[in-house]
Design an enzyme around this catalytic site. Structure first.
Site, PDB file in Angstrom:
ATOM      1  N   LYS A 125       6.822  15.664  -4.524  1.00 33.67           N
ATOM      2  CA  LYS A 125       8.146  15.281  -4.014  1.00 33.67           C
ATOM      3  C   LYS A 125       7.905  14.359  -2.826  1.00 33.67           C
ATOM      4  O   LYS A 125       7.279  14.742  -1.839  1.00 33.67           O
ATOM      5  CB  LYS A 125       8.937  16.524  -3.611  1.00 33.67           C
ATOM      6  N   GLN A 157      15.657   9.107  13.309  1.00 34.41           N
ATOM      7  CA  GLN A 157      14.497   9.054  14.200  1.00 34.41           C
ATOM      8  C   GLN A 157      14.779   8.148  15.393  1.00 34.41           C
ATOM      9  O   GLN A 157      14.416   8.458  16.535  1.00 34.41           O
ATOM     10  CB  GLN A 157      13.269   8.528  13.444  1.00 34.41           C
ATOM     11  N   CYS A 171       1.481  12.191  13.266  1.00 36.47           N
ATOM     12  CA  CYS A 171       1.451  13.602  13.645  1.00 36.47           C
ATOM     13  C   CYS A 171       0.438  13.827  14.759  1.00 36.47           C
ATOM     14  O   CYS A 171       0.627  14.658  15.641  1.00 36.47           O
ATOM     15  CB  CYS A 171       1.106  14.455  12.438  1.00 36.47           C
ATOM     16  N   GLU A 228       7.494  16.839  20.460  1.00 35.17           N
ATOM     17  CA  GLU A 228       6.968  15.711  19.703  1.00 35.17           C
ATOM     18  C   GLU A 228       8.073  14.672  19.554  1.00 35.17           C
ATOM     19  O   GLU A 228       9.120  14.967  18.971  1.00 35.17           O
ATOM     20  CB  GLU A 228       6.514  16.185  18.320  1.00 35.17           C
ATOM     21  N   GLU A 232       0.457  20.646   7.088  1.00 39.74           N
ATOM     22  CA  GLU A 232       0.019  19.667   8.080  1.00 39.74           C
ATOM     23  C   GLU A 232       1.255  19.293   8.869  1.00 39.74           C
ATOM     24  O   GLU A 232       2.136  18.610   8.339  1.00 39.74           O
ATOM     25  CB  GLU A 232      -0.543  18.417   7.385  1.00 39.74           C
ATOM     26  N   TRP A 234       7.089  10.439   5.269  1.00 37.68           N
ATOM     27  CA  TRP A 234       7.410   9.009   5.185  1.00 37.68           C
ATOM     28  C   TRP A 234       6.558   8.134   6.087  1.00 37.68           C
ATOM     29  O   TRP A 234       6.639   6.915   6.009  1.00 37.68           O
ATOM     30  CB  TRP A 234       8.893   8.797   5.551  1.00 37.68           C
TER      31      TRP A 234
END
Lengths: 466, 512
Positions: A157, A314, A267, A364, A233, A133
């Site tokens: 997807k 998040q 990322c 992360e 990834e 996203w």
């Protein structure tokens, strides 16, 4: 069934979209299989495929404005970023990949005896692609571009947080002449639709971008089903290393961008800022001042640098990490809390005196939380930078050719940006070492993900040469 | 004489449409000057030369005649565009967008361009409009796609050095193209040269200057900066030689006869050692094996030779037929030639138009006479067709021996020479006994024969059970005196890039 997709500025529902599950994945895979085995797509010339892709790029260019608005609405990224940077990059990527479609070469191969040997690089068949996203359209391009250029068909997807723009552009693709069944788009959730795709017996390849934890599940599902090859990834905790000869003002700006870009939701965010002790104090002061100046607000407003985080999950996670940082005794230089009362806005947050063993230095965070650490010499920073299971990217800030070359080779990361960051030209391969992923996307390297090699061997009688 | 669409067949000539009043292509020629630095200008001398309609010998129009001074100006413009202009500094993506826009413009103008090409060259209009212009468009799209994909390497060193190679443009490229496929060869050269970031001075053939001028104007409309592509019409010994000898041209690419190719290479050597790509002549064997489907072989051999009025560097001009199918083949080949439709290329259904000019026309008739004199059997044709322009009857010789002139020399006309062979080793040896080595056709069902012949024939292209397949990615070029280097495909890029190795010491390398 349908599910809601949200405006992260408020948490309000934008629209309800169809919720794909295992049955829908089955249908999509069947359509992609038929399109590949029987449809016109693999049998048309690569030139014709490239023309369709170029027509699509032109259509997207025409519809840039609507697409940028839709992307901003669904994701929360600044509109200017979507409109002036990401849409053009999307178009550019499809031009790039259209140009590869008719340039897939195999080899003729030297044999040990009287045989004529060649390799054909053939499409894999049905590619399952699962995108995240944080950059919905860009990730669509990184995956759909090479897969189609190599003659495959696709079941895509999308992320449940951002289903809208893929649907829009996939419709444009059909207007550009893409035959039915070549590109199928299923909105839905990971544990249902995503898992069904990764575990499907008739999907020949799966490519996933997302968290490392989910990546492990994908790989397991692929292994347990039909051993489909997998490209991953995943996450990162990328070091941004500022050496003692750095121009501090420039370093501050670049390090700020490397972390805070896209609400910290990259990322490859430069999320461990290593600063040489000699310039540490000056750097810190300026980094804090820069973060305090960061303009947070409605992404549709001009001049806004940072919008909301993507969703409540998040948002909560980022705030939890901030609390962990405070509790572990890092110094909170600025920010540290939510911004406003609606939606998922978080204040640009800077921690200093961060130690390697703190959670905020290891995990992360995927949010606007910069962690600044001090180092003394090159060997030490190399060791500390590499001391992570991640290995996605690194930034190196130095004037010295020797330092640049030394760090470049020593850092166990898939991309080293020297005196720059987040440079994502179409031909530059991107991907991770270690648990940041498997395989590379973009550039000529991405073609390997969507081709398989067939060796063809015929005996030679009376060869004039061997 | 022959009536319109007459079917009266006399034993040595073809059924064909008569050469009535030539059809006017209903276009006008708007541009005839040199195109230098984005501007149309006269030649420095003010001189012009005529370009001729090969159907009649009449002048279509006079064009500017470029000479040494004009070549100097063009090279200076190309140099400035390369050293100082925006072209090399814009992103490869931007260059590719300009090339794609040009391809789209050309596609839009297909009809006018095809008419111009046919008028100036004499090739059938359908061939120009339905095959060649689409191929030109396709070629520019192909090379636009390479522009942003030029990779160098990082290189393993033997010691503590970081080594990489950059593949950089040469700079100013001199391109000299022939008259047989004016626009196709324009695309084979201009496409990769521009894709690799070079600037260009193009010298067209004096017989066919018109289409390059037209399309180059479109290129500028597509956004090509001035000076990147300069077009000089003119003659070989003047403009061509000036370009080949120019001290400030970094690379040369020439397509034409072997004799002229040798001159071009000599001039390059004597001036600044500029690297040279040469696509020259051929005397390509078309080998029909004993298992061949004779009807198919006849048709393929026919088009391999007669296509484009026989004016192909890679024409299958030595038809070598296995003795067991020889008689049947010759009879059918003769019939096919007799059926070939010769006439006004603007008329529908025409297979063969006139030869390009009087010089070629006379040369071909001389070869035909030599064939007759050397004792080959004239099966059909043998003479001029009609009384105007440069039409020649489709001509077939059989019982051709290897030492005859018609078996050794490149005729470049509609003259098929059929010889007999007994076994594979013999035909390989005879096929290779030529200083040429451009292409070959192999007609067989048998895998082993195909593989054996493929490796044994010393030629740049082997077509198996097909001929004249010119897809964009298939490399083309000659062995031996048919040329140096390859055009098209990924191979075409190497002609327009030079390699720079970059070496830096490594201090404390984590790995070597």
């Amino acid at each position: 069934k349908t599910f809601p997709t949200y405006d992260p500025r408020t948490g309000d529902v934008i629209a309800n979209v169809a919720e794909g599950d295992a049955e829908d994945i089955d249908r999509a895979v069947a359509a992609a299989r038929k399109a590949f085995d029987e449809g016109p797509w693999p049998k048309m010339t690569p030139y014709e495929r490239s023309r369709i892709m170029l027509r699509f790029a032109d259509l997207v260019e025409k519809h840039s404005e609507e697409l940028a608005a839709l992307e901003t609405w669904n994701n929360g990224k600044p509109h200017e970023q979507a409109a002036k940077s990401e849409l053009p990059m999307f178009i550019r990527l499809f031009h790039y990949y259209a140009g590869w479609a008719d340039k897939i070469h195999g080899l003729t191969v030297p044999a040990d005896g009287p045989h004529h040997v060649q390799t054909l690089h053939e499409p894999i068949g049905v590619a399952g692609q699962i995108i995240p996203w944080n950059f919905p359209l860009l990730m669509f391009a990184w995956k759909v571009g090479p897969a189609l250029a190599c003659g495959n068909t696709i079941v895509l997807k999308t992320a449940e947080q951002t289903p809208l723009t893929a649907l829009y552009v996939a419709k444009l693709f059909h207007e550009a002449g893409l035959p039915p069944g070549v590109l199928n788009v299923v909105s839905g959730y990971g544990p249902t639709a995503g898992a069904a795709l990764a575990g499907h017996m008739d999907v020949d390849k799966v490519a996933f971008t997302g968290s490392t934890d989910t990546g492990k599940i994908i790989l397991e599902l692929a292994a347990k089903s039909n051993l489909k090859p997998v490209t991953l990834e995943l996450g990162g905790k990328s070091p941004f290393i500022i050496c003692e000869d750095a121009d501090v003002d420039k370093a501050v700006e670049l390090a700020h961008f490397a972390l805070f870009f896209n609400q910290g939701q990259c990322c490859c965010a430069g999320s461990r800022t290593f600063v040489h002790e000699r310039v540490y104090d000056e750097f810190l002061e300026k980094a804090k001042a820069r973060a305090l100046r960061r303009v947070v607000g409605d992404p549709f407003r001009k001049g806004v640098e940072q919008g909301p985080q993507i969703d409540t999950e998040q948002f909560e996670k980022v705030l939890r990490y901030i609390r962990a940082g405070i509790e572990s005794n890092a110094t909170l230089e600025c920010g540290g809390d939510r911004l406003g009362t609606k939606g998922y806005f978080v204040q640009p947050t800077v921690f200093s005196n961060v130690m390697d063993d703190m959670l905020i230095a290891k995990d992360e965070i995927f949010g606007p939380v910069q962690s600044i650490l001090k180092f003394k010499d090159i060997d030490e920073v190399i060791r500390r930078a590499n001391n992570t299971r991640y290995g996605l990217a690194a930034g190196v800030f130095t004037k010295s050719v020797e330092t640049a070359n030394t760090l470049t080779r020593a850092l166990r990361a898939g991309t080293v940006w020297v005196n720059c960051f987040d440079v994502f030209d179409a031909a530059i391969p991107f991907g991770g070492y270690k648990m940041s992923g498997i395989g590379r996307e973009k550039g000529i390297y991405s073609l390997h993900n969507y081709l398989q090699v067939k060796a063809v061997v015929t005996p030679l009688k009376n060869p004039a040469w061997l | 004489r022959f009536s319109s669409w007459g079917r009266r067949i006399n034993s040595f000539s073809t059924a064909a449409a008569a050469i009535d009043e030539p059809i006017h292509p209903s276009i006008q020629v708007d541009h005839t000057q040199l195109l230098i630095n984005g501007q149309f200008i006269d030649a420095a001398s003010g001189r012009t030369f005529p370009t001729v309609d090969p159907r009649t010998g009449d002048v279509i129009v006079r064009v500017a005649e470029g000479d040494l001074e004009d070549v100097n100006r063009a090279v200076a413009a190309a140099r400035k565009a390369f050293d100082e202009g925006p072209w090399p500094k814009m992103t490869a993506y931007e260059r590719s967008r300009i090339m794609l826009r040009f391809a789209d413009l050309l596609e839009k103008h297909t009809e006018e361009v095809a008419k111009l090409e046919t008028w100036d060259n004499g090739k059938p209009y359908d061939q120009a409009a339905k095959i060649e212009i689409p191929m030109v468009v396709r070629m520019f799209r192909y090379y636009a796609g390479w522009a942003d994909k030029i990779h160098g390497f990082t290189v393993p060193a033997d010691g503590q050095h970081h080594v990489q190679t950059l593949h950089e443009p040469y700079g100013v490229c001199g391109l000299i193209i022939p008259w047989n496929f004016p626009l196709l060869l324009y695309s084979w050269k201009v496409g990769p040269a521009l894709a690799c970031g070079n600037t260009v001075v193009l010298k067209t053939a004096e017989q066919t200057p018109l289409s390059a001028i037209y399309v180059s104007k479109l290129f500028h409309e597509a956004g090509l900066p001035p000076g990147v592509l300069n077009v000089v019409s003119g003659f070989g010994p003047t403009a061509g030689a000036a370009l080949s000898s120019h001290m400030d041209v970094n690379k040369l690419s020439f397509t034409g006869s072997t004799a002229t190719g040798k001159i071009v290479l000599t001039l390059a050597a004597k001036s600044n050692l500029k690297p040279v790509t040469l696509e020259l002549g051929g005397k390509s064997p078309f080998i029909v094996c004993k298992d061949a489907d004779v009807d198919k072989a006849v048709e393929l051999a026919h088009s391999a030779l007669f296509f484009n009025q026989g004016q192909c560097c890679c024409a299958g001009s030595r038809t070598l037929v296995h003795e067991s199918v020889y008689d049947e083949f010759v009879e059918k080949a003769k019939d096919r030639a007799l059926k070939r439709v010769v006439g006004d290329p603007f008329k529908t259904g025409i297979e063969q138009g006139p030869q390009i000019d009087n010089e070629q026309f006379k040369k071909i008739l001389k070869y035909i006479r030599s064939g007759i004199e050397s004792g080959a059997t004239l099966e059909s044709g043998g003479e001029q067709f009609g009384s105007k322009g440069y039409y020649i009857q489709p001509t077939v010789f059989s019982n051709v021996q290897d030492d005859m002139l018609i078996a050794k020399d490149e005729i470049f006309g509609p003259v098929q020479s059929i010889s007999k062979f007994k076994d594979l080793e013999e035909v390989v040896q005879r096929a290779n006994a030529s200083s040429y080595g451009l292409a070959a056709g192999v007609f067989t069902q048998n895998i082993e024969t195909a593989n054996t012949l493929t490796r044994a024939l010393r030629v740049g292209t082997v077509w198996i059970n097909c001929y004249d397949i010119f897809d964009a990615a298939v490399p083309f070029g000659g062995f031996k005196m048919s040329g140096q280097g390859r055009e098209k495909g990924i191979y075409g890029l190497s002609s327009y890039l030079q390699v720079k190795a970059v070496v830096t010491p490594l201090k404390n390398p984590a790995w070597l």
